[in-house]
Design an enzyme around this catalytic site. Structure first.
Site, PDB file in Angstrom:
ATOM      1  N   TYR A   1      -1.602  -0.631  10.976  1.00 48.10           N
ATOM      2  CA  TYR A   1      -2.058  -1.169   9.666  1.00 48.10           C
ATOM      3  C   TYR A   1      -0.891  -0.411   8.657  1.00 48.10           C
ATOM      4  CZ  TYR A   1      -3.878  -0.995   4.949  1.00 48.10           C
ATOM      5  OH  TYR A   1      -3.977  -1.323   3.661  1.00 48.10           O
TER       6      TYR A   1
ATOM      7  N   SER B   1       0.823  -1.209   0.009  1.00 52.94           N
ATOM      8  CA  SER B   1      -0.098  -0.109   0.126  1.00 52.94           C
ATOM      9  C   SER B   1       0.912   1.169  -0.102  1.00 52.94           C
ATOM     10  CB  SER B   1      -0.666   0.073   1.282  1.00 52.94           C
ATOM     11  OG  SER B   1      -1.471   1.343   1.283  1.00 52.94           O
TER      12      SER B   1
END
Length: 260
Positions: free
Chosen positions: A150, A137
Site C-alpha cells: 500500500y 497519502s
C-alpha cells in the site's frame, strides 16, 4: 439554462471519496460516481438531495474493463474535474499476504487509476481545461513495514502527480495531489488492520480532509498535506533514513500493536 460542470469521483461510496463527492455537489457540480460496491447507489441517492444530477456506476476500477464502463457512462460529456480517489489497503507482513490481494491493491491504486487519468486527461487536454485531484497519502513518504505494498503504491501516486502536473504546465489542466494521514473511514477495517496501533487510534475527519483537498484542487495547488501533525511527520520523514522510517512504521502497523 447552461449545463452544470461535471465531476467524476471514484471510490465515492464511503469515506474520503464520498466526502469529495459531497464537496463537488455543494459547489454545484453534476456527478458521475464510481465504486466497486452497491453502496454507491445509496451515496447517489443521498447526494441528489443537494440538487444536482448524480449517476452511480458500480464497477471494478482495478480492471481496464471497469474503467471503460465508467468512461462509457460519462460518454461525450466534458469532465471538468476528475477526483481519482479509489484505493484499497492491505495490512500484515508481505509474505503472509495472499498474492491475489496484493495484485488487487496494485491494480486498483495504480493501474486502474492511471488508465482513468489517461483517458480523462486526454479529454481535458483537447479542451485545454480541467482539474485532476489524485488521492495520494503521507504513507508515500515512508517505507510501510506491514503495509508495504500500500505505501509503495501511494509513493508511486505522489510522485506521478508531480510529474504529470509539470507535463501539463500551461495547458489549462491542473493536477493536485491530496496527501492525507490516517483518516476515519472503512479503510483500516477493510485492510484487516484493526489489531494495529494505527488502525485503532484517533484519526482525522474524512469531511475535513476532503474539503481541504477539494479546495486545493479548485485553487490549482500542486499538493495538500492535511493536518498539522501530518505536515510535521512528512517534514521529518524527508530527512530521516529509510531504515529508521521502516522501523518506526512497524510500531504503528504490525499486528498486535493495538492498545488493549
Amino acid at each position: 439554462m447552461a449545463a452544470k460542470q461535471l465531476a467524476v469521483v471514484t471510490g465515492a461510496s464511503t469515506g474520503i471519496g464520498l466526502e469529495l463527492a459531497r464537496c463537488c455537489a455543494e459547489a454545484g457540480f453534476d456527478l458521475v460516481l464510481a465504486a466497486n460496491e452497491s453502496a454507491i447507489e445509496d451515496a447517489a441517492i443521498d447526494l441528489r438531495k443537494l440538487g444536482v444530477s448524480v449517476e452511480a456506476v458500480e464497477t471494478d476500477l482495478a480492471t481496464t474493463e471497469g474503467v471503460d464502463m465508467l468512461c462509457a457512462a460519462v460518454g461525450e460529456r466534458p469532465i471538468e474535474a476528475l477526483l481519482a480517489n479509489a484505493g484499497i489497503g492491505l495490512g500484515k507482513a508481505f509474505l503472509d499476504q495472499e498474492f491475489a490481494r496484493i495484485r488487487c491493491v496494485i491494480d486498483t491504486n495504480i493501474t486502474g487509476t492511471l488508465y482513468l487519468i489517461h483517458r480523462a486527461g486526454n479529454q481535458m487536454l483537447r479542451r485545454n481545461s480541467g482539474r485532476i485531484l489524485i488521492t495520494g497519502s503521507i504513507a508515500g513518504f515512508m517505507p510501510g513495514s506491514f503495509q508495504a505494498v500500500y505505501n509503495a503504491t501511494k509513493a508511486f501516486l505522489d510522485s506521478f502527480s508531480f510529474a504529470l502536473r509539470e507535463e501539463l504546465r500551461d495547458s489549462g489542466v491542473t493536477v493536485t495531489c491530496l496527501m492525507p494521514g490516517a483518516t476515519e473511514t472503512e479503510f483500516f477495517r477493510r485492510a484487516d488492520m484493526m489489531d494495529t496501533k494505527v488502525g485503532t487510534e484517533k484519526k482525522d475527519d474524512a469531511h475535513e480532509v476532503a474539503k481541504a483537498g477539494f479546495d486545493a484542487m479548485l485553487r490549482g495547488d500542486s499538493n495538500i498535506v492535511t493536518g498539522l501533525k501530518n505536515k510535521i511527520q512528512t517534514t521529518i520523514a524527508s530527512i530521516t533514513p529509510n531504515e529508521m522510517l521502516a522501523r518506526q512504521h512497524r510500531k504503528m502497523a504490525e499486528p498486535g500493536t493495538a492498545k488493549s
